[in-house]
Enzyme design. Structure first.
Site, PDB file in Angstrom:
ATOM      1  N   ASP A 155       7.678   0.003  18.428  1.00 15.43           N
ATOM      2  CA  ASP A 155       6.536  -0.477  17.713  1.00 15.43           C
ATOM      3  C   ASP A 155       5.664  -1.283  19.543  1.00 15.43           C
ATOM      4  OD1 ASP A 155       7.315  -0.246  15.395  1.00 15.43           O
ATOM      5  OD2 ASP A 155       7.693  -2.013  14.919  1.00 15.43           O
ATOM      6  N   HIS A 172      17.277  -1.527  10.824  1.00 15.29           N
ATOM      7  CA  HIS A 172      17.459   0.259  10.206  1.00 15.29           C
ATOM      8  C   HIS A 172      18.047   0.885  10.465  1.00 15.29           C
ATOM      9  CE1 HIS A 172      13.769  -1.512  12.233  1.00 15.29           C
ATOM     10  NE2 HIS A 172      12.622  -0.893  11.266  1.00 15.29           N
TER      11      HIS A 172
END
Length: 588
Positions: A112, A226
Site C-alpha cells: 500500500d 491478511h
C-alpha cells in the site's frame, strides 16, 4: 477447527467488482470506475479537501463502504488482500482533484505504501504546481508487533484506521484546510492502539481449502487481517472476563517496553474512544458480549470511556474473531493538540456512508443490574397441598429423570442438529438442571406435588425458553390446576394423577395444533396419558414406541416441519423433543 471455505459468488476473479456494484446500488451518491476498481463520490464538492484511501479487498466495509459525504471521497480497491496498483491510485487522485488538496490515508503495509506513494509522486511530477496539495498519512496501530520485531517495518495498520477516516473526513467536510486535516489525522494516528484475536484464520475465495490452523479449544492473539499468524496461542479458550483484560493490558500498559506505543498515563487520567471490530465471522450475539465486557473492564481499570463503537469496520473476510481499538483522547495539558471535544464532535458528526455504524454519541451508561420482582400471581406456592403417596420415592424418581435428561443431551442435540435448529438438547438440559437444583433446595418435593408442578412450570418458562419451554410450562401449570380439582383427599393417588394428566393434555391442546401422529413431543405424551389406565409401565412403553415411530413420520408441526422430509426419513432421526419425553418417562 474447520475454516469456512464455501462462498456465495459468481467467480472468484469477479467477486470484488460484483461487490462494488452492489455497494453502488445501495448508495446512489457514489460511482464506480470498474476498470480501476475505484469507488468515489459521484459529484464531490471540489471546494473541500478530498480523502483517498484503499488497499486490498476482503476488509469490507473498509474501504469502499466509507465513501460518502462526511468521510472518504474515494477508495481504491485491489484484489483480495492485494494492494491496488499505482495507476489505479493515480486515477482516484484525478477523479477527486480539487483546489484545496487531497489527503491519502493508508494502512502500514509495504504494498500500500509503495503503490499509493508512487501514485502521489507521479501526480506531483505531472502537476508540479500542486505538488504540495497531496499529503500522505500512514496508520500503524497494531500493538501485537513489538518494537524490536517491527523496528524496520513498524506496526501494521488495523481497524484504528477507520477512526482516522472518520475524524479526518468530518473535519474536511467542515471546510478545514489540508494542513489542518493532515495534522489532525497524524495526531489521531499517534494515539491509536489495536489488538486482534481469532478462533481460526479466514479463507480466501478461489484458493485451496487449508488445513486447520487452530485446535478446537485454541485461539490466537495478534493475528493480522491478511491471515498473518499472531504472536501467541492460548488453549483452552478463556472466558471473556479473563481474555479481555489481558488484551487491554497490551494496549494500555505503561511498563511494557515492547508495546507501550500509546502514551497512557494510567488510571483515571486517561479518556478513550473504544472501537470493537468484528473481523468478519463473529456473531452479533458474541460481539455484544465482547463490547459489554470490554467496556466493563476499562471502567474497572479507571479509564473513562467517552464513546463506544461496535460492529464491522475492518474485517478479514470470514475470520471468526474481533479486535479492540482504543483512541487515547488528548489531556487538558496538551495545549498543542486538537481538543478532545473537537475529536468527539468529529466522530459524532453525521455521515452518509453505508459502512459507518450507528453510535450513541454519548458516554456509555453504567449497566445496572436488574432484578426480577415476583408478582403475587407469580408465587409458586398454592394454598392446596397434596402429598405424593410416597414422597421419598417421588423425589428419587424425579431426580433420576432429570439426571437421565442431562446425560441424554449430546444425543438429543445431535438429533436436533439434523431435524431442527440444534438447541433442543441444551434446552432440556437447562430445564432438568434447574429442576435438580430446586430438588436439592427442597422447593420441589413429594410433600407438595401441586407446588412442585407450579415450580417446574416456572423453571420451564425461565430456564428453558423457546417453544419447548412454553409447552412444558403450560402443561405443568395445567397439571397443578388439575391436581387440585382431581384430588379427593390429601394424597395424590394414581387415579388423581391419571385424571390430572388428561386434563393437562387437554389444556395443552388449546395452545398447539399438534395432534398425534405429528412428529412432536405431543406423540409420546399423548400415548402415555391415554394408556395410563392400563398401568404405568404399559403407558411408558407406549410412549417410547410413539417416540421411536416419529423417525418414520413426516413433520407437520414444530421446527422439523421446515426440514426437507426425505432427508429426515433417510436419516431415520426421531423427533428430539419426543425423544426427551421418552427419556424422562423411562427414567421415572
Amino acid at each position: 477447527m474447520v475454516v469456512q471455505s464455501k462462498h456465495f459468488l459468481n467467480t472468484p476473479p469477479s467477486l470484488v467488482v460484483d461487490s462494488l456494484r452492489g455497494l453502488c446500488a445501495l448508495n446512489p451518491q457514489i460511482a464506480l470506475d470498474e476498470a480501476n476498481k475505484v469507488v468515489h463520490i459521484a459529484s464531490p464538492n471540489r471546494s473541500k479537501v478530498a480523502l483517498v484511501c484503499g488497499g486490498g479487498s476482503g476488509h469490507e466495509p473498509a474501504h469502499p463502504g466509507f465513501v460518502g459525504e462526511g468521510m472518504l471521497t474515494a477508495a481504491v480497491c485491489g484484489n483480495v488482500f492485494a494492494s491496488p496498483s499505482a495507476s489505479q491510485v493515480r486515477q482516484a487522485i484525478n477523479l477527486v482533484d480539487n483546489d484545496k488538496g487531497t489527503l491519502i490515508v493508508v494502512k502500514n503495509y509495504t504494498g500500500d505504501i509503495l503503490n499509493f506513494g508512487l501514485a502521489k509522486e507521479h501526480y506531483a511530477a505531472a502537476h508540479p504546481e500542486k505538488a504540495d496539495k497531496v499529503k500522505f498519512v500512514i496508520v500503524a496501530d497494531d500493538v501485537a508487533v513489538g518494537k524490536t520485531q517491527g523496528s524496520i517495518v513498524g506496526r501494521r495498520g488495523l481497524a484504528g484506521t477507520c477512526l482516522v477516516y472518520k475524524i479526518a473526513g468530518a473535519l474536511a467536510h467542515r471546510g478545514a484546510s489540508l494542513d489542518e486535516v493532515y495534522n489532525t489525522a497524524q495526531y489521531v494516528t499517534s494515539r491509536l492502539g489495536t489488538i486482534g484475536v481469532g478462533l481460526e484464520h479466514c479463507h480466501v475465495p478461489g484458493t485451496a481449502v487449508p488445513e486447520s490452523h487452530l485446535g478446537a479449544q485454541e485461539l490466537e492473539i495478534g493475528l493480522g487481517i491478511h491471515n498473518e499468524s499472531g504472536f501467541r496461542r492460548v488453549s483452552p479458550v478463556p472466558p471473556l472476563n479473563e481474555l479481555i483484560p489481558s488484551l487491554l493490558e497490551m494496549i494500555i500498559s505503561t511498563s511494557d517496553a515492547e508495546r507501550s506505543f500509546v502514551p497512557f498515563k494510567g488510571g483515571r487520567q486517561d479518556r478513550v474512544v473504544l472501537l470493537v471490530n468484528n473481523l468478519g465471522g463473529l456473531s452479533a450475539l458474541e460481539l455484544g458480549a465482547v463490547t459489554g465486557e470490554t467496556t466493563r473492564a476499562l471502567g474497572a481499570s479507571g479509564i473513562k470511556v467517552e464513546r463506544v463503537l461496535s460492529g464491522s469496520f475492518m474485517s478479514s473476510l470470514n475470520m471468526p474473531g474481533f479486535s479492540i481499538t482504543l483512541l487515547l483522547l488528548p489531556g487538558a495539558s496538551e495545549t498543542s493538540a486538537p481538543s478532545s471535544d473537537l475529536i468527539l464532535s468529529l466522530l459524532d458528526q453525521e455521515t452518509s456512508t453505508p459502512g459507518w455504524v450507528w453510535s450513541s454519541k454519548a458516554q456509555p451508561s453504567a449497566v445496572a443490574a436488574t432484578s426480577r420482582v415476583a408478582l403475587a400471581s407469580d408465587s409458586n406456592k398454592s394454598d392446596t397441598k397434596l402429598k405424593a403417596e410416597n414422597p421419598t420415592i417421588f423425589n428419587q424418581a424425579l431426580k433420576k429423570a432429570c439426571e437421565a435428561l442431562v446425560a441424554a443431551e449430546p444425543e438429543i442435540t445431535r438429533m436436533d442438529s439434523i431435524a431442527g435448529d440444534g438447541d433442543c438438547g441444551l434446552t432440556l438440559k437447562a430445564g432438568a438442571s434447574a429442576v435438580l437444583k430446586k430438588l436439592e433446595e427442597g422447593v420441589i418435593t413429594g410433600e407438595d406435588v401441586v407446588g412442585s408442578a407450579i415450580t417446574i412450570a416456572d423453571v420451564a418458562e425461565n430456564n428453558m425458553g423457546g417453544t419447548s419451554g412454553a409447552l412444558y410450562s403450560i402443561f405443568f401449570s395445567a397439571l397443578a390446576q388439575n391436581l387440585i380439582t382431581s384430588a379427593s383427599g390429601s394424597e395424590a393417588t394414581s387415579a388423581t394423577w391419571e385424571k390430572a394428566l388428561r386434563g393437562a393434555l387437554d389444556r395443552l391442546y388449546t395452545y398447539t395444533r399438534a395432534r398425534p401422529p405429528s412428529r412432536t413431543l405431543v406423540d409420546p405424551l399423548a400415548a402415555f396419558v391415554s394408556n395410563l389406565s392400563q398401568g404405568f409401565t404399559f403407558a411408558v412403553k407406549a410412549a417410547g414406541s410413539a417416540a421411536e415411530e416419529t423417525a418414520n413420520l413426516a413433520a407437520k408441526a414444530g421446527r422439523s416441519a421446515y426440514v426437507e422430509g426425505e432427508r429426515l426419513r433417510a436419516e431415520k432421526i426421531p423427533d428430539p423433543g419426543a425423544w426427551g419425553v421418552k427419556v424422562v418417562l423411562e427414567a421415572l
